[in-house]
Write an enzyme that holds these catalytic residues in place. Structure first.
Site, PDB file in Angstrom:
ATOM      1  N   THR A  86       0.843  -1.286  -0.083  1.00 34.20           N
ATOM      2  CA  THR A  86       0.141   0.016  -0.132  1.00 34.20           C
ATOM      3  C   THR A  86       1.124   1.161  -0.004  1.00 34.20           C
ATOM      4  O   THR A  86       1.935   1.269   0.534  1.00 34.20           O
ATOM      5  CB  THR A  86      -0.916  -0.053   1.413  1.00 34.20           C
ATOM      6  OG1 THR A  86      -1.590   1.300   1.378  1.00 34.20           O
ATOM      7  CG2 THR A  86      -0.223  -0.215   2.513  1.00 34.20           C
ATOM      8  N   ASP A  87       0.324   2.398  -0.761  1.00 34.82           N
ATOM      9  CA  ASP A  87       1.007   3.703  -0.456  1.00 34.82           C
ATOM     10  C   ASP A  87       0.985   4.417   1.182  1.00 34.82           C
ATOM     11  O   ASP A  87       1.813   4.937   1.352  1.00 34.82           O
ATOM     12  CB  ASP A  87       0.273   4.671  -1.291  1.00 34.82           C
ATOM     13  CG  ASP A  87      -1.089   5.038  -0.993  1.00 34.82           C
ATOM     14  OD1 ASP A  87      -1.790   4.164  -0.108  1.00 34.82           O
ATOM     15  OD2 ASP A  87      -1.761   5.942  -1.737  1.00 34.82           O
ATOM     16  N   GLU A  88       0.304   3.521   1.968  1.00 34.89           N
ATOM     17  CA  GLU A  88       0.299   4.008   3.155  1.00 34.89           C
ATOM     18  C   GLU A  88       1.740   3.910   4.133  1.00 34.89           C
ATOM     19  O   GLU A  88       1.863   4.330   5.160  1.00 34.89           O
ATOM     20  CB  GLU A  88      -0.695   3.505   4.192  1.00 34.89           C
ATOM     21  CG  GLU A  88      -2.113   3.807   3.573  1.00 34.89           C
ATOM     22  CD  GLU A  88      -3.426   3.214   4.441  1.00 34.89           C
ATOM     23  OE1 GLU A  88      -2.922   3.137   5.783  1.00 34.89           O
ATOM     24  OE2 GLU A  88      -4.696   3.569   4.269  1.00 34.89           O
ATOM     25  N   TYR A 128      -2.149  -0.794  11.159  1.00 39.79           N
ATOM     26  CA  TYR A 128      -2.285  -1.450   9.847  1.00 39.79           C
ATOM     27  C   TYR A 128      -0.964  -1.009   9.099  1.00 39.79           C
ATOM     28  O   TYR A 128      -0.291  -1.983   8.255  1.00 39.79           O
ATOM     29  CB  TYR A 128      -3.579  -0.896   9.145  1.00 39.79           C
ATOM     30  CG  TYR A 128      -3.443  -1.202   7.787  1.00 39.79           C
ATOM     31  CD1 TYR A 128      -3.654  -2.420   7.282  1.00 39.79           C
ATOM     32  CD2 TYR A 128      -3.439  -0.070   7.031  1.00 39.79           C
ATOM     33  CE1 TYR A 128      -3.454  -2.866   5.675  1.00 39.79           C
ATOM     34  CE2 TYR A 128      -3.428  -0.435   5.322  1.00 39.79           C
ATOM     35  CZ  TYR A 128      -3.407  -1.765   4.803  1.00 39.79           C
ATOM     36  OH  TYR A 128      -3.300  -2.171   3.626  1.00 39.79           O
ATOM     37  N   LYS A 179       2.324  -3.123   7.180  1.00 37.65           N
ATOM     38  CA  LYS A 179       2.493  -3.330   5.946  1.00 37.65           C
ATOM     39  C   LYS A 179       3.961  -3.080   5.687  1.00 37.65           C
ATOM     40  O   LYS A 179       4.366  -3.718   4.613  1.00 37.65           O
ATOM     41  CB  LYS A 179       1.397  -2.785   5.279  1.00 37.65           C
ATOM     42  CG  LYS A 179       0.013  -3.184   5.118  1.00 37.65           C
ATOM     43  CD  LYS A 179      -0.268  -4.405   4.378  1.00 37.65           C
ATOM     44  CE  LYS A 179      -0.230  -4.420   3.096  1.00 37.65           C
ATOM     45  NZ  LYS A 179      -0.549  -6.062   2.311  1.00 37.65           N
TER      46      LYS A 179
HETATM   47  P1  NAD Z   1      -9.741  -7.344   2.224  1.00 39.04           P
HETATM   48  O1  NAD Z   1      -9.955  -6.986   3.845  1.00 39.04           O
HETATM   49  O2  NAD Z   1     -11.208  -6.858   1.544  1.00 39.04           O
HETATM   50  O3  NAD Z   1      -9.599  -8.943   1.974  1.00 39.04           O
HETATM   51  C1  NAD Z   1      -8.565  -9.651   2.973  1.00 39.04           C
HETATM   52  C2  NAD Z   1      -8.512 -11.096   2.371  1.00 39.04           C
HETATM   53  O4  NAD Z   1      -7.660 -11.627   2.984  1.00 39.04           O
HETATM   54  C3  NAD Z   1     -10.307 -11.531   2.951  1.00 39.04           C
HETATM   55  O5  NAD Z   1     -10.515 -12.534   1.824  1.00 39.04           O
HETATM   56  C4  NAD Z   1      -9.585 -12.584   4.338  1.00 39.04           C
HETATM   57  O6  NAD Z   1     -10.340 -13.578   4.368  1.00 39.04           O
HETATM   58  C5  NAD Z   1      -8.205 -12.895   3.616  1.00 39.04           C
HETATM   59  N1  NAD Z   1      -7.232 -13.192   4.942  1.00 39.04           N
HETATM   60  C6  NAD Z   1      -7.110 -12.497   5.984  1.00 39.04           C
HETATM   61  N2  NAD Z   1      -6.481 -12.925   6.924  1.00 39.04           N
HETATM   62  C7  NAD Z   1      -6.108 -13.921   6.388  1.00 39.04           C
HETATM   63  C8  NAD Z   1      -4.953 -15.186   6.768  1.00 39.04           C
HETATM   64  N3  NAD Z   1      -4.309 -15.133   7.938  1.00 39.04           N
HETATM   65  N4  NAD Z   1      -5.027 -16.313   5.954  1.00 39.04           N
HETATM   66  C9  NAD Z   1      -5.557 -16.233   4.745  1.00 39.04           C
HETATM   67  N5  NAD Z   1      -6.325 -15.452   4.003  1.00 39.04           N
HETATM   68  C10 NAD Z   1      -6.679 -14.316   5.076  1.00 39.04           C
HETATM   69  O7  NAD Z   1      -8.457  -6.735   1.691  1.00 39.04           O
HETATM   70  P2  NAD Z   1      -8.377  -5.578   0.365  1.00 39.04           P
HETATM   71  O8  NAD Z   1      -8.807  -4.549   0.496  1.00 39.04           O
HETATM   72  O9  NAD Z   1      -8.729  -6.588  -0.875  1.00 39.04           O
HETATM   73  O10 NAD Z   1      -6.657  -5.661   0.423  1.00 39.04           O
HETATM   74  C11 NAD Z   1      -6.229  -6.723  -0.213  1.00 39.04           C
HETATM   75  C12 NAD Z   1      -4.553  -6.157  -0.169  1.00 39.04           C
HETATM   76  O11 NAD Z   1      -4.165  -5.185  -1.022  1.00 39.04           O
HETATM   77  C13 NAD Z   1      -3.972  -6.118   1.250  1.00 39.04           C
HETATM   78  O12 NAD Z   1      -2.570  -6.626   1.022  1.00 39.04           O
HETATM   79  C14 NAD Z   1      -3.965  -4.731   1.478  1.00 39.04           C
HETATM   80  O13 NAD Z   1      -2.881  -4.110   2.174  1.00 39.04           O
HETATM   81  C15 NAD Z   1      -3.669  -4.279  -0.100  1.00 39.04           C
HETATM   82  N6  NAD Z   1      -4.000  -2.850  -0.342  1.00 39.04           N
HETATM   83  C16 NAD Z   1      -5.327  -2.625  -0.320  1.00 39.04           C
HETATM   84  C17 NAD Z   1      -5.879  -1.198  -0.836  1.00 39.04           C
HETATM   85  C18 NAD Z   1      -7.382  -0.931  -0.658  1.00 39.04           C
HETATM   86  O14 NAD Z   1      -7.470   0.263  -1.130  1.00 39.04           O
HETATM   87  N7  NAD Z   1      -8.262  -1.606  -0.129  1.00 39.04           N
HETATM   88  C19 NAD Z   1      -5.082  -0.428  -1.427  1.00 39.04           C
HETATM   89  C20 NAD Z   1      -3.535  -0.844  -1.595  1.00 39.04           C
HETATM   90  C21 NAD Z   1      -3.302  -1.901  -1.024  1.00 39.04           C
HETATM   91  O1  DAU Z   2      -4.244   4.027   0.615  1.00 43.05           O
HETATM   92  C1  DAU Z   2      -4.299   2.614   0.504  1.00 43.05           C
HETATM   93  C2  DAU Z   2      -5.123   2.115   1.685  1.00 43.05           C
HETATM   94  O2  DAU Z   2      -6.535   2.638   1.155  1.00 43.05           O
HETATM   95  C3  DAU Z   2      -5.229   0.556   1.967  1.00 43.05           C
HETATM   96  O3  DAU Z   2      -3.973   0.089   2.158  1.00 43.05           O
HETATM   97  C4  DAU Z   2      -6.213   0.011   2.942  1.00 43.05           C
HETATM   98  O4  DAU Z   2      -6.288  -1.199   2.927  1.00 43.05           O
HETATM   99  C5  DAU Z   2      -7.488   0.466   2.563  1.00 43.05           C
HETATM  100  O5  DAU Z   2      -8.609   0.275   3.526  1.00 43.05           O
HETATM  101  C6  DAU Z   2      -7.651   2.122   2.440  1.00 43.05           C
HETATM  102  O6  DAU Z   2      -7.262   2.999   3.551  1.00 43.05           O
HETATM  103  P1  DAU Z   2      -8.111   4.303   4.071  1.00 43.05           P
HETATM  104  O7  DAU Z   2      -7.733   4.410   5.410  1.00 43.05           O
HETATM  105  O8  DAU Z   2      -7.392   5.351   3.319  1.00 43.05           O
HETATM  106  O9  DAU Z   2      -9.390   3.963   3.625  1.00 43.05           O
HETATM  107  P2  DAU Z   2     -10.815   3.956   4.224  1.00 43.05           P
HETATM  108  O10 DAU Z   2     -11.764   3.318   3.287  1.00 43.05           O
HETATM  109  O11 DAU Z   2     -11.050   3.396   5.519  1.00 43.05           O
HETATM  110  O12 DAU Z   2     -11.163   5.581   4.550  1.00 43.05           O
HETATM  111  C7  DAU Z   2     -10.879   6.373   3.396  1.00 43.05           C
HETATM  112  C8  DAU Z   2     -10.978   7.654   3.829  1.00 43.05           C
HETATM  113  O13 DAU Z   2     -12.399   7.926   4.345  1.00 43.05           O
HETATM  114  C9  DAU Z   2      -9.968   8.119   4.824  1.00 43.05           C
HETATM  115  O14 DAU Z   2      -9.701   9.355   4.935  1.00 43.05           O
HETATM  116  C10 DAU Z   2     -11.064   7.947   6.199  1.00 43.05           C
HETATM  117  C11 DAU Z   2     -12.539   8.251   5.682  1.00 43.05           C
HETATM  118  N1  DAU Z   2     -13.509   7.887   6.045  1.00 43.05           N
HETATM  119  C12 DAU Z   2     -13.582   6.632   6.420  1.00 43.05           C
HETATM  120  C13 DAU Z   2     -14.803   5.896   6.660  1.00 43.05           C
HETATM  121  C14 DAU Z   2     -14.862   4.322   6.771  1.00 43.05           C
HETATM  122  C15 DAU Z   2     -14.730   8.696   6.522  1.00 43.05           C
HETATM  123  O15 DAU Z   2     -14.573   9.994   6.411  1.00 43.05           O
HETATM  124  N2  DAU Z   2     -15.918   7.786   6.873  1.00 43.05           N
HETATM  125  C16 DAU Z   2     -15.969   6.743   7.282  1.00 43.05           C
HETATM  126  O16 DAU Z   2     -17.079   6.222   7.385  1.00 43.05           O
END
Ligand code: NAD
Ligand code: DAU
Length: 339
Positions: free
Chosen positions: A128-130, A155, A159
């Protein structure tokens, strides 16, 4: 020099989560020569429905934990790559209870790297960019591959730790790895705890959307299909040992995105609540994806955020049975946190 790799049999960890399942669909739709084994523990965030209906000769599901070394010894042989998506992924959950994040994100990555080492296969790490922390709102700078690591939340620190394990195992043991760090994804199958689906499904259930603080925090949105095509590009053409940032120039603040959702769903632009801000809330993320674009020639297809958001709203309207069973519990958890 880029390297060319044609994977025939890959393991996708976390393939029943949001981004992992979209990647499985992407591979099935675009790369008929590649078989996928999904390894997923089906935590609260995983849903087997996300990969339902995919052809059985293309996708196999293994229900299991990435921390289970014996299971990895049983399933890894015969595969030529691991694409590692599985994680605890939600910042707010990590603030409430960091422990599962340490286990899955750090120990889980370690177990997969050790299996990669035992069987000499390729490994692509989804990050992630975080890991780079945040940028000021008025700073024109964006993250690049050389930005120092400075994670803010439990989190993002796990990562960052997992990325560092990958780099150390690559240098010390000569593993053939690549890493990608992507910005915020949106699209179908995203859990209703996350910002965009939470607001859409709040409106659909008669709950006022919830904005943290003033809503001025900026996220750099990318459609999850573009993330999938970028990961495939890095897996098959990226240089071993390299990191590539993935982003699609989608910076918007949360208030703007919420008002777009309200407008598209026929609501008043002020029909939402300001709620307690996230502790340590990162102000702004922004990705400079020049390396991926110039070295590997990748381009995003979903450059119109408004139309991607509209399609996402339609998906949640048409798939109520997918999210309704988990909605009330998710909102109860937020309510207990004052959010
Ligand atoms: P998500 O929470 O929707 O899905 C996570 C999946 O991993 C689920 O299916 C869960 O059952 C599985 N899982 C969790 N723990 C496990 C374990 N111990 N063994 C096997 N499976 C397990 O997550 P997401 O939003 O799809 O993110 C996927 C990946 O992408 C993560 O590595 C996250 O850090 C990265 N990422 C997410 C975003 C975003 O915007 N959501 C952006 C950049 C990177
Ligand atoms: O940047 C990549 C990341 O993006 C991933 O690594 C994470 O897995 C993914 O969850 C996401 O992280 P954020 O914390 O940015 O996403 P989230 O959807 O939780 O929140 C997006 C923005 O919205 C953040 O600034 C918090 C705000 N927010 C979130 C929720 C759930 C609100 O204002 N209200 C809300 O109810």
């Amino acid at each position: 020099m880029t390297s060319d790799f044609s994977p025939k049999n890959i393991i996708v960890t976390g393939g029943c989560g949001f981004i992992g399942s979209n990647f499985v669909h992407y591979v099935v739709d675009n790369h008929p020569e590649t078989h996928v084994t999904v390894l997923d523990a089906l935590t609260y965030a995983g849903n087997i429905e996300n990969i339902a209906g995919l052809p059985e000769d293309r996708v196999e599901f293994v229900h299991g934990d990435i921390c289970d070394a014996d299971l990895l010894d049983r399933i890894v042989p015969g595969h030529d790559a691991i694409v590692h998506y599985a994680a605890e992924s939600h910042n707010d959950n990590s603030i409430a209870d960091p422990e599962p994040f340490l286990r899955t994100n750090v120990e889980g990555t370690y177990r997969l790297l050790e299996a990669t080492r035992r069987y000499g296969i390729r490994y692509h790490h989804i990050s992630t960019d975080e890991v780079y922390g945040d940028l000021a709102l008025d700073d024109p700078a964006r993250f690049t591959e050389s930005t120092p690591y400075r994670p803010s939340s439990p989190y993002s620190s796990t990562k960052a730790a997992s990325d560092l394990l990958v780099r150390a195992w690559t240098r010390t043991y000569g593993l053939r790895t690549t890493i990608s760090n992507c910005s915020n994804n949106y699209g179908p199958y995203q859990h209703v705890e996350k910002f965009i689906p939470r607001q859409i499904t709040n409106i659909l259930t008669g709950v006022r959307p919830k904005l943290y603080g003033e809503g001025l925090n900026v996220r750099d949105w990318i459609h999850t299909e573009d993330h999938s095509s970028a990961v495939w590009t890095v897996l098959t053409r990226g240089r071993i040992g390299e990191t590539y940032l993935i982003g699609a120039d989608g910076e918007r603040n949360n208030l703007t995105v919420l008002r777009m959702i309200l407008g598209m769903m026929g609501r008043d632009p002020d029909d939402f609540d300001h709620v307690r801000d996230r502790p340590g809330h990162d102000r702004r993320y922004a990705i400079d994806a020049t390396k991926l674009r110039t070295e590997l020639g990748w381009m995003p297809a979903h450059t119109d955020f408004e139309s991607g958001l509209r399609q996402t709203i339609d998906w949640y309207m048409e798939n109520r049975a997918w999210w309704e069973p988990v909605k009330a519990k998710t909102e109860a958890r937020y309510k207990a946190q004052g959010q």
